[in-house]
Design a protein around this motif. Structure first.
Motif, short mmCIF file in Angstrom:
data_model
loop_
_atom_site.label_atom_id
_atom_site.label_comp_id
_atom_site.label_asym_id
_atom_site.label_seq_id
_atom_site.Cartn_x
_atom_site.Cartn_y
_atom_site.Cartn_z
N MET A 1 6.46 1.59 7.64
CA MET A 1 6.68 1.91 9.04
C MET A 1 6.53 3.40 9.28
SD MET A 1 10.71 1.91 9.80
CE MET A 1 10.86 3.25 10.94
N ARG A 39 1.98 8.80 7.09
CA ARG A 39 2.05 7.85 5.97
C ARG A 39 3.25 8.09 5.07
NH1 ARG A 39 -2.47 5.98 2.55
NH2 ARG A 39 -2.18 7.85 1.30
N ASP A 40 3.87 9.23 5.23
CA ASP A 40 4.96 9.57 4.32
C ASP A 40 6.33 9.19 4.86
OD1 ASP A 40 3.13 10.43 2.58
OD2 ASP A 40 3.56 12.56 2.74
N CYS A 41 6.34 8.61 6.06
CA CYS A 41 7.63 8.24 6.67
C CYS A 41 8.28 7.12 5.87
CB CYS A 41 7.39 7.81 8.11
SG CYS A 41 8.87 7.15 8.89
N TRP A 42 9.57 7.29 5.60
CA TRP A 42 10.33 6.29 4.84
C TRP A 42 10.89 5.21 5.77
CZ3 TRP A 42 15.89 7.24 2.64
CH2 TRP A 42 16.24 6.20 1.76
N LEU A 60 6.49 -0.93 12.87
CA LEU A 60 6.06 -1.37 11.54
C LEU A 60 4.56 -1.18 11.43
CD1 LEU A 60 8.00 -4.78 11.21
CD2 LEU A 60 8.67 -2.54 10.33
N GLY A 61 4.09 -0.64 10.31
CA GLY A 61 2.66 -0.51 10.08
C GLY A 61 2.00 -1.89 10.09
N ASP A 63 -0.10 -2.98 8.09
CA ASP A 63 -0.21 -3.51 6.72
C ASP A 63 1.05 -4.24 6.28
OD1 ASP A 63 1.19 -1.08 6.71
OD2 ASP A 63 0.51 -0.50 4.71
N ILE A 64 2.17 -4.05 6.96
CA ILE A 64 3.37 -4.82 6.60
C ILE A 64 3.74 -5.77 7.74
CG2 ILE A 64 4.23 -3.20 4.87
CD1 ILE A 64 6.23 -2.15 6.97
N ASN B 197 3.14 -1.67 -0.96
CA ASN B 197 2.16 -1.53 0.12
C ASN B 197 1.53 -0.15 0.04
OD1 ASN B 197 2.87 -4.11 1.59
ND2 ASN B 197 4.85 -3.08 1.49
N PRO B 198 0.49 0.01 -0.81
CA PRO B 198 -0.01 1.34 -1.10
C PRO B 198 -0.79 2.01 0.04
CG PRO B 198 -1.22 -0.31 -2.35
CD PRO B 198 -0.16 -1.03 -1.61
N GLY B 199 -1.02 1.30 1.14
CA GLY B 199 -1.78 1.88 2.24
C GLY B 199 -0.91 2.70 3.17
N PHE B 200 -1.04 2.42 4.46
CA PHE B 200 -0.32 3.19 5.47
C PHE B 200 1.19 3.20 5.21
CE2 PHE B 200 1.89 3.53 9.56
CZ PHE B 200 1.40 4.76 9.99
N SER B 201 1.73 2.06 4.77
CA SER B 201 3.19 1.97 4.59
C SER B 201 3.62 2.26 3.16
CB SER B 201 3.67 0.59 5.02
OG SER B 201 3.35 0.37 6.38
N ARG B 202 2.89 3.13 2.48
CA ARG B 202 3.20 3.37 1.07
C ARG B 202 4.64 3.86 0.85
NH1 ARG B 202 -0.01 9.05 -0.17
NH2 ARG B 202 1.03 10.27 1.43
N HIS B 203 5.18 4.54 1.84
CA HIS B 203 6.55 5.03 1.66
C HIS B 203 7.62 4.08 2.18
CE1 HIS B 203 6.08 9.60 0.74
NE2 HIS B 203 5.69 8.82 -0.24
N LYS B 204 7.21 2.91 2.61
CA LYS B 204 8.21 1.92 3.04
C LYS B 204 8.73 1.25 1.78
CE LYS B 204 10.83 0.29 5.77
NZ LYS B 204 11.78 0.98 4.90
N TRP B 206 11.94 0.84 -1.28
CA TRP B 206 13.40 0.75 -1.27
C TRP B 206 14.02 2.12 -1.57
CZ3 TRP B 206 16.58 1.25 -5.77
CH2 TRP B 206 17.95 1.21 -5.45
N TYR B 207 13.70 2.66 -2.73
CA TYR B 207 14.34 3.91 -3.12
C TYR B 207 13.70 5.07 -2.34
CZ TYR B 207 17.30 6.71 -6.09
OH TYR B 207 18.29 7.55 -6.53
N PRO B 209 11.49 7.81 -1.20
CA PRO B 209 10.29 8.39 -1.80
C PRO B 209 10.44 9.89 -2.04
CG PRO B 209 9.93 7.85 0.52
CD PRO B 209 11.25 7.27 0.15
N ASP B 240 7.52 -7.07 2.60
CA ASP B 240 7.00 -6.11 3.60
C ASP B 240 7.98 -4.99 3.95
OD1 ASP B 240 4.62 -7.49 3.74
OD2 ASP B 240 5.24 -8.69 5.45
N THR B 241 9.17 -5.36 4.39
CA THR B 241 10.10 -4.30 4.82
C THR B 241 10.85 -3.71 3.64
OG1 THR B 241 11.88 -5.88 5.13
CG2 THR B 241 10.48 -5.43 7.04
N GLU B 434 -1.97 9.24 -6.63
CA GLU B 434 -2.49 7.86 -6.62
C GLU B 434 -3.00 7.45 -8.00
OE1 GLU B 434 -3.66 7.64 -1.90
OE2 GLU B 434 -5.28 7.57 -3.38
#
Ligand code: FAD
Ligand code: SF4
Ligand code: SF4
Lengths: 104, 559
Positions: A1, A39-42, A60-61, A63-64, B197-204, B206-207, B209, B240-241, B434
């Motif tokens: 997201m 892209r770096d948003c947690w 939500l992006g 991709d998810i 999810n290594p694309g846009f949501s790579r930082h979504k 759990w722990y 980033p 996903d989330t 990457e």
């Protein structure tokens, strides 16, 4: 997201910048906030809870599985209102009393 | 770069859960000067940023600290330090009360006791837990918080820590901080492996980033003894989330079911690693996807879940709302995350004694960066912060002095300025990151191989990670924040190397998924009921096997 910041609403207070655990938000020359690395948003929503003019919303992006809704919070005393704007124009809201514990 | 020199009694690296509590404890017990260096801002930094859902470690009515130790020991198949777990468990309830005094909302039953969720958890509203801790710290006159200062390394001579170096990630100032004692509380390491999810949501993920394993890397580089990096943590999460699942499993009793609707969790066992393993296996054998069965829960439970997730992982609530179906109308799909190194969930990290002293004199570790004591969670991290702080106050009485030499200042400064200098690099930091994640994913038991690996693969991983480290020497940064990204990448690479060495060292499979070695697929208690520790000696990782510290005994550093 990630988050979307409404440039026109932003008043340049800098609170979102201060609070981000990843130092992802900057203020531009006109003192308007922008996210430097989307892209770096947690997705922690810390910035959203800080913004006094509700200029920041999260989504939500794709991709998810994101479907275009945008979420922000507004505070009313102990109540934290979570407001969700859907792309079809409908709005839903969940109100959480911050003095109330989770049931689960 | 402008240089700023600071001298203090205690330096705390990382103003997260354990770091904040350590500062509060030192202020209560002494008049020593404390500096906290935090790479973000203590108000919402680290694991607690979004809030937490429950206090996962608490000794409920009728249970004892030893019961908690037994639970952790069982979950980790014996590879824990009981002495560390016990000293931690004895503090859990006291730190919880302190949290309540700070303003944390905790659910009480009709007798005014904290309402339990199962045997070890209590229910809270944890949305504002970090701001509460941060305000308590900011009110302390002898504690200075330096926000947006990223510590890049500690300074150690003759196995004695002298302080640390840092960069102001917005100011560009180079910090030299001398301290009589240092508490390291930088949390664990995310981002070593390719994420879900290594694309846009790579930082979504759990722990966080932003917890990049800095503390582990500093310890490794300076020859501290480290433990159990092979026990990786893989979380079972909502697809996903990547939101936590405990609220569904323990909160509303949702069972793990496969796509045929069969409850499979009992087939594989209920430890943390078995729950992940079962899910991986059901998928592999064609019975995926897997779910937590929430269909049929009550409307009240629906409402409570939507709220509970907003208080810790809001994207999951958004997911439910966007799909038009609440949890009662659809089961929640689950998956395993990429592996993390997290000493608060598994037992990886600094090898410490019960005082939370590392093997480097004057250096203490607390929270996810400290090893030997899994299942610490929030309250365990606070307890360790307190234990480390009490030890530091005692250590300061010895008036043991330390100093950072001009030579080390110049060497560190030159390195930073080299990265900021002319751009000769073909590769960007992001590209190398990457590449690292791809290597770990493919050859060191990532999602791609269902977390499994063999020795040949690990050898390839090791070679490639070393190559990437060499390549990272010539990276370029345009500004101080990008400079931090270079340091983050390099610390992750250092941690990767140790993880690989540890995975290779343990010739058994004690924990499915967490360390599943296909060359040694069985558990081997005869030879491997041991800690796998390591220390960097002359640039090479030396593996040290140690006997388990049995119940009632206490480990002390001696060799
Ligand atoms: C999403 C999530 C949900 C969780 N939910 C629960 C729950 O419901 N209940 C529960 O009991 N536990 C929960 N946990 C576990 C618990 O939150 C952690 O185990 C605990 O907070 C770890 O504390 P820590 O101090 O080790 O790390 P953190 O609190 O993460 O602190 C580390 C700090 O160090 C800083 N830092 C890192 N590197 C550097 C550097 N080089 N220089 C300066 N600063 C640095 C970071 O910014 C951060 O502020 C959850 C964890 C996560 C990630
Ligand atoms: S949601 Fe969190 S990580 Fe993302 S920009 Fe806002 S504060 Fe930063
Ligand atoms: S908090 Fe809101 S108003 Fe303030 S700088 Fe950020 S976006 Fe602008």
């Amino acid at each position: 997201m990630s988050i979307a910041i409404d440039r026109d609403k932003c008043i340049g207070c800098g609170k979102c910048h201060d609070v981000c655990p990843g130092t992802l938000i900057r203020l531009d020359d006109a003192r308007r906030a922008y996210i430097r690395y989307p892209r770096d948003c947690w997705g922690c929503t810390s910035c959203i809870k800080e913004c006094p003019v509700y200029a920041i919303r999260f989504y939500l992006g794709a991709d998810i599985g994101g479907m275009g809704s945008l979420v922000h919070t507004e505070r009313e005393g102990d109540i934290l209102r979570w407001i969700i704007d859907s792309p079809d124009g409908s709005v839903s809201e969940i109100r959480i009393d911050q003095k109330e514990s989770n049931k689960y | 770069m402008d240089i700023k020199r600071i001298k203090t009694d205690v330096l705390i690296i990382g103003g997260g859960t354990a770091g904040c509590y350590a500062a509060m404890t030192i202020a209560e017990r002494s008049d020593k000067k404390v500096v906290i260096c935090e790479k973000a801002h203590i108000k919402r930094s680290g694991c607690l940023a979004a809030g937490v859902n429950a206090l996962n470690a608490y000794i409920v009515e009728g249970r004892t600290p030893q019961d908690y130790v037994d639970y952790c020991r069982n979950d980790a198949a014996g590879i824990v330090r009981e002495d560390l777990l016990l000293t931690m468990s004895e503090r859990l309830n006291a730190v919880t009360e302190r949290l309540e005094q700070l303003g944390l909302v905790i659910l009480k039953d009709e007798n005014g006791k904290y309402a339990a969720r199962g045997n070890r958890n209590i229910k809270i509203n944890g949305e504002n837990i970090k701001p509460l801790l941060a305000s308590a710290v900011q009110a302390l006159p002898d504690v200075t918080v330096l926000n947006r200062v990223n510590i890049t390394d500690i300074d150690v001579t003759d196995n004695r820590v002298n302080g640390a170096f840092g960069i102001g990630i917005e100011s560009g100032i180079f910090y030299v901080i001398e301290a009589a004692a240092v508490i390291i509380a930088t949390g664990g390491a995310a981002g070593l492996y390719k994420p879900n999810n290594p694309g846009f949501s790579r930082h979504k993920m759990w722990y966080p980033p932003f917890n990049t394993g800095a503390g582990y890397a500093m310890g490794i580089r300076h020859g501290a003894e480290m433990t159990t990096f092979e026990m990786r943590f893989i979380a079972l999460r909502c697809k996903d989330t990547i939101a936590p699942t405990g609220t569904l499993a323990q909160g509303v009793g949702a069972k793990q079911v496969n796509s045929l609707g069969e409850v499979y969790e009992t087939k594989y066992g209920l430890t943390t690693s078995e729950r992940v393993y079962g899910t991986v296996n059901e998928n592999q054998e064609g019975r995926g996807p897997c779910y937590l069965r929430t269909e049929g829960i009550t409307p009240e439970q629906d409402e409570s879940l939507l709220k509970a997730y907003l208080n810790m992982a809001p994207s999951q609530t958004l997911k439910w709302i966007e799909s038009g179906l609440a949890p009662s109308g659809q089961n929640v799909e689950i998956e395993g995350t990429e592996p993390y190194i997290v000493g608060g969930h598994t037992a990886s990290g600094f090898w410490v004694d019960t005082k939370r002293s590392t093997t480097i004199r004057g250096l203490y570790a607390a929270g996810d960066v400290a090893g030997g004591a899994p299942q610490k969670y929030v309250t365990g991290a606070l307890a360790e912060g307190e234990l480390a702080a009490v030890s530091v106050v005692e250590f300061l009485e010895s008036n043991d002095t330390s100093e950072i030499s001009e030579g080390s200042v110049q060497a560190q400064l030159e390195e930073a300025e080299r990265f900021l200098g002319e751009d000769h690099s073909l590769y960007s930091t992001e590209q190398l990151e990457e590449a690292m994640q791809t290597v770990m994913d493919s050859y060191a038991g990532g999602i791609k191989t269902n977390y499994r690996f063999n020795e040949k693969q690990l050898d390839i991983a090791d070679r490639k990670i070393r190559q990437l480290y060499a390549l990272s020497d010539s990276l370029h940064a345009d500004d101080p924040q990008e400079l931090m990204y270079i340091y983050e990448l390099r610390e992750r690479l250092v941690v990767c190397r140790s993880v690989i060495a540890h995975l290779k060292a343990r010739h058994e499979t004690r924990w499915h998924s967490f360390a599943e070695n296909l060359d040694y697929p069985e558990r081997d208690d005869k030879n491997w009921y041991k800690y796998v520790n390591s220390r960097l000696e002359n640039g090479e990782i030396k593996i040290i096997l140690r006997d388990i510290t049995e119940r009632g005994t206490v480990y002390e550093h001696s060799d």
